[in-house]
Design a protein around this motif. Structure first.
Motif, mmCIF file in Angstrom:
data_model
loop_
_atom_site.group_PDB
_atom_site.id
_atom_site.type_symbol
_atom_site.label_atom_id
_atom_site.label_comp_id
_atom_site.label_asym_id
_atom_site.label_seq_id
_atom_site.Cartn_x
_atom_site.Cartn_y
_atom_site.Cartn_z
ATOM 1 N N MET A 76 -2.240 -4.769 -10.336
ATOM 2 C CA MET A 76 -1.517 -4.059 -9.267
ATOM 3 C C MET A 76 -2.191 -2.721 -8.988
ATOM 4 S SD MET A 76 1.041 -4.366 -7.245
ATOM 5 C CE MET A 76 1.976 -5.661 -8.028
ATOM 6 N N LEU A 77 -2.290 -2.371 -7.706
ATOM 7 C CA LEU A 77 -2.908 -1.110 -7.339
ATOM 8 C C LEU A 77 -1.958 0.047 -7.650
ATOM 9 C CD1 LEU A 77 -4.354 -2.069 -3.841
ATOM 10 C CD2 LEU A 77 -5.582 -1.951 -6.022
ATOM 11 N N ARG A 98 10.349 -7.399 -2.281
ATOM 12 C CA ARG A 98 10.339 -6.709 -3.571
ATOM 13 C C ARG A 98 8.897 -6.394 -4.008
ATOM 14 N NH1 ARG A 98 14.579 -6.421 -6.810
ATOM 15 N NH2 ARG A 98 15.557 -8.243 -5.831
ATOM 16 N N VAL A 99 7.985 -7.360 -3.811
ATOM 17 C CA VAL A 99 6.577 -7.149 -4.162
ATOM 18 C C VAL A 99 5.978 -6.041 -3.299
ATOM 19 C CG1 VAL A 99 4.278 -8.187 -4.114
ATOM 20 C CG2 VAL A 99 6.203 -9.478 -5.050
ATOM 21 N N GLU A 107 7.079 -2.597 -4.384
ATOM 22 C CA GLU A 107 6.349 -2.158 -5.572
ATOM 23 C C GLU A 107 4.932 -1.740 -5.207
ATOM 24 O OE1 GLU A 107 4.928 -3.874 -9.949
ATOM 25 O OE2 GLU A 107 6.260 -5.063 -8.657
ATOM 26 N N LEU A 108 4.297 -2.525 -4.349
ATOM 27 C CA LEU A 108 2.930 -2.216 -3.924
ATOM 28 C C LEU A 108 2.869 -0.881 -3.193
ATOM 29 C CD1 LEU A 108 -0.051 -3.052 -3.437
ATOM 30 C CD2 LEU A 108 0.753 -4.293 -1.408
ATOM 31 N N TYR A 109 3.855 -0.624 -2.334
ATOM 32 C CA TYR A 109 3.855 0.602 -1.529
ATOM 33 C C TYR A 109 4.481 1.778 -2.283
ATOM 34 C CZ TYR A 109 3.141 -2.815 2.256
ATOM 35 O OH TYR A 109 2.672 -3.830 3.058
ATOM 36 N N ARG A 110 4.932 1.536 -3.534
ATOM 37 C CA ARG A 110 5.542 2.571 -4.358
ATOM 38 C C ARG A 110 6.770 3.192 -3.679
ATOM 39 N NH1 ARG A 110 2.644 3.739 -8.715
ATOM 40 N NH2 ARG A 110 3.490 5.831 -8.996
ATOM 41 N N GLY A 120 -3.390 -9.504 0.857
ATOM 42 C CA GLY A 120 -4.075 -10.012 -0.323
ATOM 43 C C GLY A 120 -3.249 -9.833 -1.581
ATOM 44 N N GLU A 121 -2.616 -8.661 -1.733
ATOM 45 C CA GLU A 121 -1.764 -8.417 -2.890
ATOM 46 C C GLU A 121 -0.537 -9.329 -2.885
ATOM 47 O OE1 GLU A 121 -2.090 -6.377 -5.490
ATOM 48 O OE2 GLU A 121 -4.074 -5.673 -4.875
#
Length: 312
Positions: free
Chosen positions: A1-2, A77-78, A81-84, A52-53
């Motif tokens: 995860m980034l 939800r993903v 999390e990715l975008y914080r 892609g994520e």
């Protein structure tokens, strides 16, 4: 995860285009798409990187961001999390994802509600303010059952009796939003040309009842009815035609839940305008109408006078 610095998200409304209607609830879908786009852009992620994520195609994420398709809760939800996203932001976005997968009440009316009108009903249901100008007819939100029935019988004779009944039922059910308690009913301001009041519909008593109804509902705290007298001359609205201006309340995150929108209806479709220049143009037209129309008290007096003069 980034891992990236948590962005400061303002969730400013996007200058969005009109979207195609599907069976899920359009307005929450559009809101969710705008907020996800804002989060992604503030996180400085391209749509390709985010897709892609999420392990999906760019086209799928693009359709979610444009409100063209409903987003699944796990996908939202993903992305949060990715975008914080903060916990509060995540809660709002997950709530929108859940609501957007439900059908609006109007879908139960089937073919009585054209697809191009379904979007308007969704917007109307979440608006905080509705301003309507009409030079030809009493707006659907203020029509009596008799007036609505007479219009369908006269203008849509190709519809069968049952279809006409369903269309009238849908029109009357829409009026419930003006009396609801939660969420608060929108403020409705209607400016009608005097010609609307004088134009007969089949059955003199039908028009008399309609004018009585206008005078009565105009006394409600959230409804204002004003008449543009014929003596005022042709307004700028003569070029604009009938239109509706919709304004919306703030979302749970403070920004407008929808951008101001102008609705212009045609015979086989409608325009949904929300660009700043378009809104400004119709605001100028409304300002001109506001300066020429009688106030609410004078309008009620004229409505009563025309009822006695033309439709008694």
């Amino acid at each position: 995860m980034l891992h990236r610095r948590r962005p400061v998200v303002s969730f400013q409304p996007e200058r969005c285009c009109t979207v195609r209607e599907t069976n899920s609830s359009t307005v929450p879908r559009r809101q969710l798409g705008r907020l996800l786009t804002q989060l992604r852009e503030d996180a400085r992620l391209s749509i390709e990187a985010a897709a892609g994520e999420l392990d999906c195609s760019r086209q799928k994420l693009w359709r979610i961001e444009r409100g063209l398709t409903a987003a699944k809760t796990p996908d939202v939800r993903v992305l949060c999390e990715l975008y914080r996203a903060t916990p509060d932001q995540t809660s709002v976005l997950l709530g929108l994802a859940e609501v957007s997968r439900a059908e609006g009440w109007w879908h139960a009316h089937g073919s009585a509600v054209p697809a191009w009108f379904s979007l308007y009903v969704g917007l109307e249901n979440v608006a905080s303010s509705i301003r309507h100008y009409n030079a030809e007819l009493v707006p659907g939100l203020l029509q009596t059952p008799g007036y609505a029935t007479a219009l369908f019988q006269h203008n849509r004779p190709e519809l069968g009796e049952e279809e006409q009944k369903r269309a009238v039922s849908f029109r009357l059910q829409r009026q419930g939003l003006l009396a609801r308690r939660l969420p608060p009913a929108p403020a409705l301001t209607v400016i009608l040309s005097e010609a609307v009041l004088r134009r007969p519909v089949p059955g003199r008593s039908v028009m008399a009842d309609q004018l009585r109804h206008l005078a009565a509902v105009g006394e409600r705290h959230n409804i204002t009815i004003r008449v543009l007298p014929l003596a005022a001359g042709p307004p700028l609205a003569a070029e604009a035609g009938t239109f509706v201006l919709l304004d919306f309340p703030p979302s749970a995150l403070g920004s407008p839940s929808e951008p101001p929108t102008v609705y212009v209806e045609g015979l086989t479709g409608a325009l949904y305008l929300d660009q700043p220049a378009e809104i400004a143009a119709y605001e100028r037209v409304w300002k001109g109408l506001d300066s020429l129309a009688l106030d609410a008290g004078q309008s009620t007096e004229l409505i009563d006078a025309i009822r006695g003069e033309c439709h008694a």
